[in-house]
Design a protein around this motif. Structure first.
Motif, mmCIF file in Angstrom:
data_model
loop_
_atom_site.group_PDB
_atom_site.id
_atom_site.type_symbol
_atom_site.label_atom_id
_atom_site.label_comp_id
_atom_site.label_asym_id
_atom_site.label_seq_id
_atom_site.Cartn_x
_atom_site.Cartn_y
_atom_site.Cartn_z
ATOM 1 N N SER A 1 -31.777 11.410 -26.670
ATOM 2 C CA SER A 1 -30.795 11.672 -27.577
ATOM 3 C C SER A 1 -31.403 12.030 -28.891
ATOM 4 C CB SER A 1 -29.928 10.359 -27.632
ATOM 5 O OG SER A 1 -30.745 9.166 -27.870
ATOM 6 N N TYR B 1 -35.958 21.328 -29.145
ATOM 7 C CA TYR B 1 -34.836 21.869 -28.786
ATOM 8 C C TYR B 1 -35.019 23.489 -28.986
ATOM 9 C CZ TYR B 1 -29.846 22.727 -28.209
ATOM 10 O OH TYR B 1 -28.578 23.244 -27.656
ATOM 11 N N ASN C 1 -24.183 12.338 -18.653
ATOM 12 C CA ASN C 1 -24.725 12.254 -19.676
ATOM 13 C C ASN C 1 -24.130 11.136 -20.718
ATOM 14 O OD1 ASN C 1 -25.362 12.988 -22.663
ATOM 15 N ND2 ASN C 1 -26.170 14.977 -21.810
ATOM 16 N N THR D 1 -24.981 10.479 -23.794
ATOM 17 C CA THR D 1 -24.843 10.896 -25.232
ATOM 18 C C THR D 1 -23.711 11.524 -25.536
ATOM 19 O OG1 THR D 1 -27.382 10.989 -25.191
ATOM 20 C CG2 THR D 1 -25.920 11.900 -26.971
ATOM 21 N N THR D 2 -23.217 12.410 -24.741
ATOM 22 C CA THR D 2 -22.098 13.352 -24.629
ATOM 23 C C THR D 2 -20.788 12.762 -23.975
ATOM 24 O OG1 THR D 2 -22.335 14.698 -22.726
ATOM 25 C CG2 THR D 2 -23.358 15.279 -24.804
ATOM 26 N N SER E 1 -29.585 13.942 -23.200
ATOM 27 C CA SER E 1 -29.660 15.096 -23.939
ATOM 28 C C SER E 1 -28.598 15.838 -24.745
ATOM 29 C CB SER E 1 -30.462 16.236 -23.203
ATOM 30 O OG SER E 1 -29.584 16.453 -22.095
ATOM 31 N N GLN E 2 -28.817 16.534 -25.652
ATOM 32 C CA GLN E 2 -27.992 17.148 -26.554
ATOM 33 C C GLN E 2 -27.447 18.358 -25.635
ATOM 34 O OE1 GLN E 2 -29.696 18.492 -30.464
ATOM 35 N NE2 GLN E 2 -30.988 16.872 -30.084
ATOM 36 N N SER E 3 -25.987 18.588 -25.913
ATOM 37 C CA SER E 3 -25.416 19.855 -25.308
ATOM 38 C C SER E 3 -26.209 21.111 -25.372
ATOM 39 C CB SER E 3 -24.179 19.851 -25.872
ATOM 40 O OG SER E 3 -23.281 18.783 -25.546
ATOM 41 N N ASP F 1 -33.475 14.275 -31.574
ATOM 42 C CA ASP F 1 -33.659 15.782 -31.698
ATOM 43 C C ASP F 1 -35.175 15.960 -32.008
ATOM 44 O OD1 ASP F 1 -33.228 18.426 -31.886
ATOM 45 O OD2 ASP F 1 -33.005 18.177 -34.238
ATOM 46 N N PRO G 1 -29.654 17.664 -35.301
ATOM 47 C CA PRO G 1 -29.133 18.469 -33.786
ATOM 48 C C PRO G 1 -27.975 19.495 -34.249
ATOM 49 C CG PRO G 1 -28.419 16.052 -33.968
ATOM 50 C CD PRO G 1 -29.409 16.155 -35.100
ATOM 51 N N THR G 2 -27.359 19.641 -35.411
ATOM 52 C CA THR G 2 -26.483 20.325 -35.889
ATOM 53 C C THR G 2 -27.027 21.601 -36.421
ATOM 54 O OG1 THR G 2 -26.125 19.336 -37.865
ATOM 55 C CG2 THR G 2 -24.923 18.555 -36.276
ATOM 56 N N ASP H 1 -32.468 21.395 -24.416
ATOM 57 C CA ASP H 1 -32.995 20.238 -25.018
ATOM 58 C C ASP H 1 -34.133 19.540 -24.211
ATOM 59 O OD1 ASP H 1 -33.799 18.010 -26.331
ATOM 60 O OD2 ASP H 1 -31.740 16.874 -26.114
#
Length: 748
Positions: free
Chosen positions: A337, A342, A214, A216-217, A291-293, A339, A392-393, A332
């Motif tokens: 990356s 989700y 990943n 992104t992360t 993708s996001q976590s 949002d 995303p948060t 996700d």
């Protein structure tokens, strides 16, 4: 490759199992060879070569040699069998036998292939991807199995029997480590008094960092950690024919439900994503994700009580099952990356089942299995969606103030009978039937806007089977059969209006016509089995787009069209010399839809789309395997070397939109011809090369072993599943790349 595997099949092909002492029911019509493979999938103990159905038996050694974590490594090992993981649910599998499958994790949508563990059917796709651990024998029955296993087995059944308590003191301990920082530990401990009381305790832990990267992360992705543990208690009084096993277990799993982004410029989401994240290929690009976590937490406690009692030649069996699952999963789905989509899904599911059956002989040459079955389940789902949130948060259930809730309930009961009658010398008729009734209930609502609708309906069906087999001598059998399977109706969980939420879809059926032959040759060094079949698939349950709901259209499940599937299957085992075993399997299939016409959107309007030119999903034209196992005796014990190749032709994993041809009446589009599935949902050809070497030796009186193994050594890279979503975005799951490792174990 296809020609090579067919040629290998004709030389010698699987029944990759040694004789197992199974405790399911009754003797077969023919004498049992002491070296024969015993199967129990027809609810009676009989040899594989005298069972007049297409069946493959696989023992634990095959899975052990690959250091398999789950039954997914059986893909391609039995004719016409595909098992792929569905990342949208815990232990969720897309199972296909003979081209019959249904890829949907919603618990209101029932499987087409039944997975049965110690006599208990798993009622949803979630939980079907069983651990490949502590298995005594696994049997793959191909074709409808409605008579003995009921609704939702139109494709077939995977029947798993785990080891029973040995009633003696002993243990098996094992640890493995492999690529991707993958490691597992296994422990099985038996205690007992040697005759009447025994207990088995087990623990299995498996974890991996995952084989995705990943960016992104900046972390590995696709990680997972799972534990399975429990105990089985056995009571078998001395000088009695009663036997009872109570099994208590729990499965916990945490994993990253990663998906790869395969959206292209024709889809809306690509307009919001960085250019390098779109228009990617469906082979090597899959292993880089953006993708996001996300995380999935899954718990599945279960209990099974099996009791057998032989009363004067009649064996009575009771199997009680309870299974509860609790799932919490974020995901996700767009795989980018940005949002965009989700979700947060929380589910609870509980099933209870009870089967009572009797097996015996009515008179010489006539044996039977009769029984009653009850099943009930209920589930609830709450889903929060963060759509175009660009935040995303923000938790999905904070962003979404109108979360969806679905509640479903099923209650089923059935009566069945299965009979073998030796009507004349060398001739036997097999016949039976099952009457089933299913009550389905579903309620769909939203937190703010309230109830969408609910429905309740009952469905009843009789599923018969009849066959005949002929044994000119003890080394060959010919058989022919017709059977009907059905998949129960229900309600659409994605319905968006009161009318559609309360309108049920009806059952679908498959009529299967099969002929086959089974041979023992070369003084029983060679076993060769072949079967041909035609499946007539009617009233298919498929997702349909129709007008209605807050967005102007909605997706419901409808009965549309049918399909015809034809095929030839072969499997065999050859033991040409001491210590050497060669096995192989092959499946050749031809399939096509009939009158598959459903509604969909074209130029902003809903018009009929004709999908009859599309391929059936998870239905490769050819698949097969060749395997060699050689055991060499040594001064310290033995060395077992295995080498196997599984070949799977390309297959599609979704009914989707490829090229479109509108049919016009003046300036009006009256129908759209779909010219095939989207090319992105098609896998590449898979040639999966597996190998292992095991050194067996004594260690202070115990049996010890060291194994090195490799899977997919040719490093084939492709999708295992891929989906396109209404012109918005597309995502996929990737095949495990080249993997290798080592195992150390001890048994005493």
């Amino acid at each position: 490759m296809g020609a090579l595997l067919i040629g290998s099949c004709l030389a010698g092909m699987p029944m990759a199992a040694r004789a197992q002492q199974a405790g399911a029911a009754q003797t077969s019509a023919a004498p049992v060879d002491s070296n024969a493979i015993i199967v129990t999938a027809r609810r009676r103990s009989e040899t594989l070569q005298t069972t007049p159905v297409a069946i493959t038996a696989i023992n634990a050694a095959m899975l052990d040699n690959k250091a398999s974590a789950n039954i997914g490594d059986l893909t391609g090992s039995a004719p016409g069998l595909l098992i792929t993981q569905q990342n949208s649910g815990a232990q969720a599998a897309n199972l296909s036998i003979r081209g019959l499958t249904y890829a949907d994790i919603e618990k209101s949508q029932t499987p087409t292939v039944g997975v049965v563990v110690d006599g208990v059917t798993i009622g949803t796709n979630t939980g079907q991807l069983q651990d490949a651990f502590d298995i005594e024998q696994l049997e793959v029955l191909r074709g409808p199995q409605g008579t003995l296993f009921g609704a939702n087995t139109i494709g077939g059944v995977i029947n798993i029997r785990r080891t029973k308590p040995t009633m003696k003191n002993g243990a098996k301990l094992e640890g493995s480590y492999g690529q991707w920082n993958t490691w597992n530990t296994k422990a099985v401990v038996n205690i007992g008094n040697g005759s009447s009381l025994g207990a088995k305790f087990w623990y299995f832990h498996n974890q991996t960092d995952g084989f995705y990267n990943n960016v992104t992360t900046k972390q590995p992705s696709g990680w997972s950690k799972s534990d399975n543990f429990g105990a089985a208690l056995r009571y078998r009084p001395e000088n009695s024919t009663f036997d009872a096993i109570l099994t208590l277990e729990n499965t916990t799993q945490n994993f990253d439900p990663v998906v790869a982004n395969i959206a292209n410029s024709s889809e809306l989401f690509c307009s919001f994503e960085p250019a390098q994240e779109c228009n990617r290929n469906t082979t090597t690009d899959l292993y880089t994700t953006f993708s996001q976590s996300a995380t999935s937490n899954y718990k599945a406690p279960a209990a099974t009580l099996e009791m057998n009692y032989d009363v004067g030649g009649v064996k009575l069996t009771s199997i009680t099952g309870w299974r509860h699952t609790k799932e919490y999963q974020t995901q996700d789905f767009d795989g980018s990356s940005t949002d965009l989509y989700y979700v947060d899904r929380r589910q609870r599911y509980t099933q209870v089942s009870q089967e009572l059956r009797g097996a015996g002989k009515l008179f010489d040459g006539f044996d039977y299995v009769v029984g009653l079955f009850y099943f009930t389940s209920n589930y609830n789902l709450t889903q929060c969606s963060r759509v175009f949130g660009f935040s995303p948060t923000t938790p999905p259930c904070v962003f979404d103030t109108n979360a969806q809730s679905v509640y479903g309930k099923t209650e089923s009961y059935a009566a069945f009978g299965d009979f073998n009658w030796a009507v004349a010398d060398k001739w036997r008729i097999s016949f039976g039937g099952r009457w089933s009734h299913d009550d389905k209930q579903l309620t769909n609502s939203f937190a703010s806007t309230g109830l969408v609708g609910s429905g309740k309906r009952g469905f009843s069906k009789f599923t018969p089977k009849i066959g005949v087999d002929y044994r000119p001598n003890s080394d060959m059998m010919f058989y022919a059969s017709w059977s009907r399977g059905y998949r129960s109706g229900g309600f659409s969980p994605r319905a968006a209006t009161a009318a559609t939420a309360s309108t049920p879809f009806q059952p679908e059926t498959v009529d299967s016509y099969e002929i086959g032959a089974k041979f023992d040759a070369l003084n029983r060094m060679l076993q060769f089995n072949v079967a041909g079949f035609i499946s007539d698939y009617k009233n298919m349950q498929q997702n349909t787009t129709i007008p209605g709901g807050p967005t102007g259209n909605q997706t419901i499940t409808s009965n549309v069209g049918g399909a015809t599937i034809k095929g030839v299957e072969m499997d065999a085992t050859l033991r040409p010399m001491e210590g050497l075993k060669l096995t192989a399997s092959a499946s050749i299939m031809d399939s096509h839809f009939r009158n598959f016409v459903v509604g969909n959107i074209y130029n902003g309007a809903i018009v009929p789309f004709d999908y009859s030119n599309n391929r059936l999903i998870y239905a490769p034209k050819f698949s097969g395997s060749v395997n060699a196992e050689y055991t060499a005796k040594t001064g310290f014990g033995s060395v077992v070397t295995t080498l196997g190749l599984r070949h799977i032709d390309p297959y599609d994993s979704q009914i989707s939109l490829g090229g479109l041809t509108p049919v016009m009446s003046g300036t009006t589009v009256t129908k759209v011809i779909v010219n095939g599935n989207d090319a992105r949902v098609r896998t590449a050809t898979q040639d999966l090369l597996d190998a292992s070497m095991t050194l067996n030796f004594k260690l202070q009186g115990a049996d010890a072993y060291v194994r090195v193994f490799g899977r997919n050594l040719a490093d084939t890279r492709t999708t295992t599943a891929a989906f396109t979503v209404a012109g918005l975005w597309s995502f996929a799951s990737a095949l495990e790349p080249r993997t290798y490792g080592a195992t150390l174990g001890v048994k005493f």
